[in-house]
Scaffold this active site. Sequence first.
Site, PDB file in Angstrom:
ATOM      1  N   SER A  46      -0.271   7.041 -14.742  1.00 22.43           N
ATOM      2  CA  SER A  46       0.459   6.524 -13.586  1.00 22.43           C
ATOM      3  C   SER A  46      -0.285   6.772 -12.284  1.00 22.43           C
ATOM      4  O   SER A  46       0.274   6.589 -11.207  1.00 22.43           O
ATOM      5  CB  SER A  46       1.854   7.152 -13.525  1.00 22.43           C
ATOM      6  OG  SER A  46       1.719   8.541 -13.502  1.00 22.43           O
ATOM      7  N   THR A 100      -0.576   6.820  -6.625  1.00 23.53           N
ATOM      8  CA  THR A 100       0.098   6.313  -7.825  1.00 23.53           C
ATOM      9  C   THR A 100      -0.432   4.945  -8.239  1.00 23.53           C
ATOM     10  O   THR A 100      -0.997   4.216  -7.404  1.00 23.53           O
ATOM     11  CB  THR A 100       1.613   6.178  -7.559  1.00 23.53           C
ATOM     12  OG1 THR A 100       2.287   5.849  -8.769  1.00 23.53           O
ATOM     13  CG2 THR A 100       1.922   5.098  -6.538  1.00 23.53           C
ATOM     14  N   ARG A 133       4.206  -5.979  -6.444  1.00 25.22           N
ATOM     15  CA  ARG A 133       5.199  -4.939  -6.131  1.00 25.22           C
ATOM     16  C   ARG A 133       4.509  -3.690  -5.556  1.00 25.22           C
ATOM     17  O   ARG A 133       3.503  -3.233  -6.055  1.00 25.22           O
ATOM     18  CB  ARG A 133       5.966  -4.579  -7.400  1.00 25.22           C
ATOM     19  CG  ARG A 133       7.065  -3.532  -7.208  1.00 25.22           C
ATOM     20  CD  ARG A 133       6.580  -2.143  -7.544  1.00 25.22           C
ATOM     21  NE  ARG A 133       7.675  -1.163  -7.483  1.00 25.22           N
ATOM     22  CZ  ARG A 133       7.476   0.149  -7.481  1.00 25.22           C
ATOM     23  NH1 ARG A 133       6.260   0.636  -7.539  1.00 25.22           N
ATOM     24  NH2 ARG A 133       8.485   0.980  -7.413  1.00 25.22           N
ATOM     25  N   VAL A 134       5.092  -3.157  -4.507  1.00 24.93           N
ATOM     26  CA  VAL A 134       4.624  -1.899  -3.922  1.00 24.93           C
ATOM     27  C   VAL A 134       5.817  -0.952  -3.872  1.00 24.93           C
ATOM     28  O   VAL A 134       6.924  -1.367  -3.528  1.00 24.93           O
ATOM     29  CB  VAL A 134       4.055  -2.129  -2.495  1.00 24.93           C
ATOM     30  CG1 VAL A 134       3.756  -0.804  -1.805  1.00 24.93           C
ATOM     31  CG2 VAL A 134       2.797  -2.991  -2.561  1.00 24.93           C
ATOM     32  N   GLY A 135       5.587   0.298  -4.223  1.00 22.84           N
ATOM     33  CA  GLY A 135       6.676   1.275  -4.224  1.00 22.84           C
ATOM     34  C   GLY A 135       6.700   2.120  -2.962  1.00 22.84           C
ATOM     35  O   GLY A 135       6.156   1.755  -1.921  1.00 22.84           O
ATOM     36  N   ASP A 136       7.336   3.249  -3.083  1.00 23.46           N
ATOM     37  CA  ASP A 136       7.519   4.148  -1.942  1.00 23.46           C
ATOM     38  C   ASP A 136       6.275   4.976  -1.622  1.00 23.46           C
ATOM     39  O   ASP A 136       6.083   5.412  -0.491  1.00 23.46           O
ATOM     40  CB  ASP A 136       8.652   5.134  -2.255  1.00 23.46           C
ATOM     41  CG  ASP A 136       8.303   5.989  -3.481  1.00 23.46           C
ATOM     42  OD1 ASP A 136       7.970   5.402  -4.535  1.00 23.46           O
ATOM     43  OD2 ASP A 136       8.335   7.223  -3.385  1.00 23.46           O
ATOM     44  N   THR A 154       8.759  11.290  -6.034  1.00 27.48           N
ATOM     45  CA  THR A 154       8.301  10.615  -7.243  1.00 27.48           C
ATOM     46  C   THR A 154       9.517   9.965  -7.898  1.00 27.48           C
ATOM     47  O   THR A 154      10.650  10.343  -7.632  1.00 27.48           O
ATOM     48  CB  THR A 154       7.576  11.589  -8.210  1.00 27.48           C
ATOM     49  OG1 THR A 154       7.117  10.876  -9.357  1.00 27.48           O
ATOM     50  CG2 THR A 154       8.489  12.712  -8.666  1.00 27.48           C
ATOM     51  N   GLY A 155       9.250   8.972  -8.740  1.00 28.97           N
ATOM     52  CA  GLY A 155      10.362   8.301  -9.402  1.00 28.97           C
ATOM     53  C   GLY A 155      10.515   6.871  -8.920  1.00 28.97           C
ATOM     54  O   GLY A 155       9.543   6.262  -8.459  1.00 28.97           O
ATOM     55  N   GLY A 205      10.691   4.093  -6.879  1.00 22.20           N
ATOM     56  CA  GLY A 205      10.342   3.928  -5.473  1.00 22.20           C
ATOM     57  C   GLY A 205      11.346   3.116  -4.678  1.00 22.20           C
ATOM     58  O   GLY A 205      11.553   3.372  -3.486  1.00 22.20           O
TER      59      GLY A 205
HETATM   60  C1  SD4 Z   1       6.661   4.011  -7.381  1.00 22.36           C
HETATM   61  N1  SD4 Z   1       7.333   6.255  -6.906  1.00 22.36           N
HETATM   62  O1  SD4 Z   1       5.728   3.230  -7.360  1.00 22.36           O
HETATM   63  C2  SD4 Z   1       6.360   5.470  -7.612  1.00 22.36           C
HETATM   64  C3  SD4 Z   1       6.322   5.695  -9.080  1.00 22.36           C
HETATM   65  C4  SD4 Z   1       6.484   7.098  -9.498  1.00 22.36           C
HETATM   66  O2  SD4 Z   1       6.794   8.643 -11.066  1.00 22.36           O
HETATM   67  O3  SD4 Z   1       6.610   7.998  -8.733  1.00 22.36           O
HETATM   68  N2  SD4 Z   1       6.552   7.381 -10.742  1.00 22.36           N
HETATM   69  O4  SD4 Z   1       7.827   3.672  -7.266  1.00 22.36           O
END
Ligand code: SD4
Length: 335
Positions: A91, A211, A221-224, A244-245, A247
């Site tokens: 990841s 990440t 797609r873009v996360g947090d 984490t997690g 986003g």
């Molecule tokens: C996201 N927060 O792209 C990241 C993914 C992540 O554990 O943290 N995974 O949303």
Amino acid sequence: MKRRDFLHTTSLTGIAVASGAALMSCDHKNKEQKPVVSTSEENEITPIAIATWNVPEAVNKAWEVIENGGSALDAVEQGCRVEEANEEGQSVGVGGLPDRDGNVTLDACIMNAEGDYGAVVYLQNIKHPISVARKVMEETPHVLMAGKGAEQFALSSGFEKENLLTEASKKAWEEWKVTAKYKPIINIENHDTIGMLAIDKEGNISGGCTTSGLAYKMAGRVGDSPIIGSGLFVDNEIGAATATGMGEEVLKTVGSFLIVELMRQGRSPQQACEEAIERIVAKNKDRLQDFQVAYIAINKKGATGAHAIHSGFSVTSYTAEKQEIYNSSHYLSDS
Ligand code: SD4
């Protein structure tokens, strides 16, 4: 006052028993980790390197930088690079699982004690997005660069073009394509997006987050993780937080900024992490089983906090006193 009651999942060399660490009692259910209050006096500096998940090599690297008198900024960059280069981490960086089209796209950001920030989103073919993010911060008039432009900037700054899709990740993607069901799962792995926070011997705070985002995400797609205030926030006067997690949920609540602002209002890092998780919980009562979010935070004194929706979120933390990996507290009792 009780002694720390961390659940150690790994034993590391050089572990020292914390002496006299003050603890705050916490009445929230399911606590595995008690909030830590630093042993330091008001103005004493407590250097620390702390990261999301079970990443002892990365945190060890960051700690080495700090111990040698390096800056917190160098520490988080060097620490994050360890995970970016680790092909087994699926990841982050090289070996990251691709999007649904088979492209590995990376997001990263870094923030220093001066409040400067640099980030890259949707970066392809470059192994160390955290270092590109630092270059964006230090060598451009911008803070956030995306896609092809970010890649061109990286190449012109001397980064090499590399294939990031390893055989293992390609195989996983090909297996996923058989059903191609896009359902991000609760991540309870020991290894994931790395968010790292550090305090150096000068007492300065910096943070980094890197990440490959959610596996098999929609292209684009873009996360947090690379977004200031969501995946990471640092305020050198107050503290820092990283996420984490899932986003999307962190973005909607600007989680890391929220935690730093809660600490500014007097919450401990642990209390602030819990409140930020509860913000997400309150809006998602009937779908909490579908995703995980976890935060870590530090304050200016080196006190730490960590909290997740589900169990299984580990934290790696190094100080001069103690090197440890522990499971954070979590909101849900049935996970
Ligand atoms: C996201 N927060 O792209 C990241 C993914 C992540 O554990 O943290 N995974 O949303």
